[in-house]
Every structure is written in structure tokens, then in C-alpha cells.
Design a protein around this motif. Structure first.
Motif, PDB file in Angstrom:
ATOM      1  N   ALA A  13       1.435  10.267  -4.020  1.00  0.00           N
ATOM      2  CA  ALA A  13       1.615   9.115  -4.913  1.00  0.00           C
ATOM      3  C   ALA A  13       1.522   7.804  -4.134  1.00  0.00           C
ATOM      4  O   ALA A  13       0.900   6.842  -4.587  1.00  0.00           O
ATOM      5  CB  ALA A  13       2.949   9.216  -5.636  1.00  0.00           C
ATOM      6  N   THR A  14       2.125   7.771  -2.944  1.00  0.00           N
ATOM      7  CA  THR A  14       2.060   6.567  -2.119  1.00  0.00           C
ATOM      8  C   THR A  14       0.639   6.333  -1.635  1.00  0.00           C
ATOM      9  O   THR A  14       0.160   5.192  -1.612  1.00  0.00           O
ATOM     10  CB  THR A  14       3.031   6.689  -0.927  1.00  0.00           C
ATOM     11  OG1 THR A  14       4.355   6.871  -1.428  1.00  0.00           O
ATOM     12  CG2 THR A  14       2.991   5.442  -0.053  1.00  0.00           C
ATOM     13  N   ASP A  15      -0.052   7.390  -1.266  1.00  0.00           N
ATOM     14  CA  ASP A  15      -1.441   7.255  -0.834  1.00  0.00           C
ATOM     15  C   ASP A  15      -2.301   6.702  -1.959  1.00  0.00           C
ATOM     16  O   ASP A  15      -3.170   5.846  -1.734  1.00  0.00           O
ATOM     17  CB  ASP A  15      -1.996   8.599  -0.360  1.00  0.00           C
ATOM     18  CG  ASP A  15      -3.412   8.459   0.162  1.00  0.00           C
ATOM     19  OD1 ASP A  15      -3.607   7.678   1.127  1.00  0.00           O
ATOM     20  OD2 ASP A  15      -4.313   9.112  -0.393  1.00  0.00           O
ATOM     21  N   GLN A  16      -2.044   7.154  -3.172  1.00  0.00           N
ATOM     22  CA  GLN A  16      -2.800   6.648  -4.329  1.00  0.00           C
ATOM     23  C   GLN A  16      -2.534   5.157  -4.513  1.00  0.00           C
ATOM     24  O   GLN A  16      -3.454   4.379  -4.774  1.00  0.00           O
ATOM     25  CB  GLN A  16      -2.432   7.427  -5.593  1.00  0.00           C
ATOM     26  CG  GLN A  16      -3.240   7.035  -6.809  1.00  0.00           C
ATOM     27  CD  GLN A  16      -4.720   7.356  -6.650  1.00  0.00           C
ATOM     28  OE1 GLN A  16      -5.100   8.338  -6.026  1.00  0.00           O
ATOM     29  NE2 GLN A  16      -5.562   6.522  -7.215  1.00  0.00           N
ATOM     30  N   LEU A  17      -1.271   4.742  -4.378  1.00  0.00           N
ATOM     31  CA  LEU A  17      -0.944   3.315  -4.472  1.00  0.00           C
ATOM     32  C   LEU A  17      -1.644   2.510  -3.380  1.00  0.00           C
ATOM     33  O   LEU A  17      -2.168   1.417  -3.639  1.00  0.00           O
ATOM     34  CB  LEU A  17       0.568   3.103  -4.379  1.00  0.00           C
ATOM     35  CG  LEU A  17       1.398   3.512  -5.588  1.00  0.00           C
ATOM     36  CD1 LEU A  17       2.881   3.441  -5.253  1.00  0.00           C
ATOM     37  CD2 LEU A  17       1.074   2.626  -6.783  1.00  0.00           C
ATOM     38  N   PHE A  24      -8.291  -3.121  -4.847  1.00  0.00           N
ATOM     39  CA  PHE A  24      -8.229  -4.335  -5.666  1.00  0.00           C
ATOM     40  C   PHE A  24      -7.988  -5.598  -4.848  1.00  0.00           C
ATOM     41  O   PHE A  24      -8.329  -6.702  -5.291  1.00  0.00           O
ATOM     42  CB  PHE A  24      -7.195  -4.186  -6.778  1.00  0.00           C
ATOM     43  CG  PHE A  24      -7.620  -3.180  -7.821  1.00  0.00           C
ATOM     44  CD1 PHE A  24      -8.756  -3.400  -8.588  1.00  0.00           C
ATOM     45  CD2 PHE A  24      -6.921  -2.009  -8.002  1.00  0.00           C
ATOM     46  CE1 PHE A  24      -9.172  -2.477  -9.537  1.00  0.00           C
ATOM     47  CE2 PHE A  24      -7.325  -1.078  -8.947  1.00  0.00           C
ATOM     48  CZ  PHE A  24      -8.461  -1.308  -9.718  1.00  0.00           C
ATOM     49  N   LEU A  25      -7.421  -5.459  -3.656  1.00  0.00           N
ATOM     50  CA  LEU A  25      -7.261  -6.619  -2.782  1.00  0.00           C
ATOM     51  C   LEU A  25      -8.456  -6.802  -1.851  1.00  0.00           C
ATOM     52  O   LEU A  25      -8.546  -7.805  -1.143  1.00  0.00           O
ATOM     53  CB  LEU A  25      -5.986  -6.490  -1.941  1.00  0.00           C
ATOM     54  CG  LEU A  25      -4.663  -6.590  -2.695  1.00  0.00           C
ATOM     55  CD1 LEU A  25      -3.497  -6.367  -1.739  1.00  0.00           C
ATOM     56  CD2 LEU A  25      -4.539  -7.946  -3.393  1.00  0.00           C
ATOM     57  N   GLY A  26      -9.350  -5.815  -1.837  1.00  0.00           N
ATOM     58  CA  GLY A  26     -10.535  -5.911  -0.994  1.00  0.00           C
ATOM     59  C   GLY A  26     -10.211  -5.836   0.492  1.00  0.00           C
ATOM     60  O   GLY A  26     -10.821  -6.517   1.314  1.00  0.00           O
ATOM     61  N   ASP A  31      -4.364  -2.268   6.443  1.00  0.00           N
ATOM     62  CA  ASP A  31      -3.883  -3.643   6.315  1.00  0.00           C
ATOM     63  C   ASP A  31      -2.795  -3.766   5.251  1.00  0.00           C
ATOM     64  O   ASP A  31      -1.815  -4.484   5.435  1.00  0.00           O
ATOM     65  CB  ASP A  31      -5.033  -4.597   6.007  1.00  0.00           C
ATOM     66  CG  ASP A  31      -5.961  -4.805   7.194  1.00  0.00           C
ATOM     67  OD1 ASP A  31      -5.534  -4.545   8.346  1.00  0.00           O
ATOM     68  OD2 ASP A  31      -7.109  -5.217   6.974  1.00  0.00           O
ATOM     69  N   VAL A  32      -2.958  -3.068   4.140  1.00  0.00           N
ATOM     70  CA  VAL A  32      -1.942  -3.095   3.080  1.00  0.00           C
ATOM     71  C   VAL A  32      -0.632  -2.526   3.621  1.00  0.00           C
ATOM     72  O   VAL A  32       0.438  -3.116   3.431  1.00  0.00           O
ATOM     73  CB  VAL A  32      -2.396  -2.302   1.839  1.00  0.00           C
ATOM     74  CG1 VAL A  32      -1.256  -2.135   0.839  1.00  0.00           C
ATOM     75  CG2 VAL A  32      -3.582  -2.982   1.175  1.00  0.00           C
ATOM     76  N   LEU A  33      -0.707  -1.410   4.318  1.00  0.00           N
ATOM     77  CA  LEU A  33       0.495  -0.786   4.863  1.00  0.00           C
ATOM     78  C   LEU A  33       1.161  -1.690   5.905  1.00  0.00           C
ATOM     79  O   LEU A  33       2.383  -1.852   5.902  1.00  0.00           O
ATOM     80  CB  LEU A  33       0.154   0.575   5.473  1.00  0.00           C
ATOM     81  CG  LEU A  33       1.324   1.407   5.966  1.00  0.00           C
ATOM     82  CD1 LEU A  33       2.324   1.675   4.854  1.00  0.00           C
ATOM     83  CD2 LEU A  33       0.827   2.715   6.545  1.00  0.00           C
ATOM     84  N   ALA A  34       0.371  -2.298   6.779  1.00  0.00           N
ATOM     85  CA  ALA A  34       0.933  -3.194   7.797  1.00  0.00           C
ATOM     86  C   ALA A  34       1.642  -4.383   7.151  1.00  0.00           C
ATOM     87  O   ALA A  34       2.752  -4.748   7.551  1.00  0.00           O
ATOM     88  CB  ALA A  34      -0.170  -3.676   8.733  1.00  0.00           C
ATOM     89  N   ARG A  35       1.021  -4.977   6.153  1.00  0.00           N
ATOM     90  CA  ARG A  35       1.647  -6.107   5.455  1.00  0.00           C
ATOM     91  C   ARG A  35       2.923  -5.673   4.736  1.00  0.00           C
ATOM     92  O   ARG A  35       3.924  -6.396   4.727  1.00  0.00           O
ATOM     93  CB  ARG A  35       0.659  -6.723   4.466  1.00  0.00           C
ATOM     94  CG  ARG A  35      -0.443  -7.519   5.164  1.00  0.00           C
ATOM     95  CD  ARG A  35      -1.547  -7.949   4.235  1.00  0.00           C
ATOM     96  NE  ARG A  35      -1.088  -8.716   3.092  1.00  0.00           N
ATOM     97  CZ  ARG A  35      -1.872  -9.068   2.085  1.00  0.00           C
ATOM     98  NH1 ARG A  35      -3.150  -8.726   2.081  1.00  0.00           N
ATOM     99  NH2 ARG A  35      -1.388  -9.763   1.086  1.00  0.00           N
TER     100      ARG A  35
END
Length: 87
Positions: A13-17, A24-26, A31-35
Motif C-alpha cells: 500500500a505504501t509502495d502504491q502511494l 503526479f509530482l513528476g 525523492d518523494v520518500l526522502a522529502r
């Protein structure tokens, strides 16, 4: 800052998110995980500091106190298993 690779396992579920958010953020999932981690730490800094302070308060410079903290054991439990010889 040098980049090192360290795999992180997350549930499906987390991987899907992560996948949807990065799409959607391109940006990349990395990078999403680091932020997200940086934001989480920023938002919980006081709790983290309290945990560090509590851990340091348990240490008295002895090997026994370090083992007790790392093993989440009491001095009595360590003694029951044979104790620790200090260097």
C-alpha cells in the motif's frame, strides 16, 4: 552530500502511494520518500530529542549501561545472564 544506496522495504500500500505520488509530482519515488522522511523528522523533532535525551540519561559510560540500553534489559536481567565484564 554523498549518495549511498540503502534499500528500504515498504508494504504494498505504501509502495502504491509512493508510485502514484511520484507520478503526479513528476519526480522519483526516492525523492518523494526522502522529502517525506525529512518532513516527518522536522515535525517530530521534539519527540526525537526527548528520546535521545532519555537514552543518554541511562548511559553512565559503562559497557553494562550501553548493553542494557541497546538490549532494553535491566541490570538484574544482565546479571542473571552472567553479567558483563567492564574493560
Amino acid at each position: 552530500m554523498a549518495t549511498t544506496l540503502a534499500p528500504v522495504k515498504v508494504d504494498a500500500a505504501t509502495d502504491q502511494l509512493l508510485t502514484q505520488t511520484s507520478h503526479f509530482l513528476g519526480t522519483s519515488k526516492k525523492d518523494v520518500l526522502a522529502r517525506a522522511v525529512r518532513e516527518y523528522v522536522d515535525n517530530h523533532r521534539d519527540e526525537i530529542q526527548a528520546g535521545v535525551t532519555a537514552a543518554l540519561a541511562q548511559l553512565d559510560g559503562s559497557v553494562t549501561s550501553a548493553v542494557a540500553l541497546l538490549a532494553d534489559a535491566t541490570d538484574d536481567e544482565i546479571a542473571r545472564y552472567g553479567g558483563i565484564t567492564e574493560r
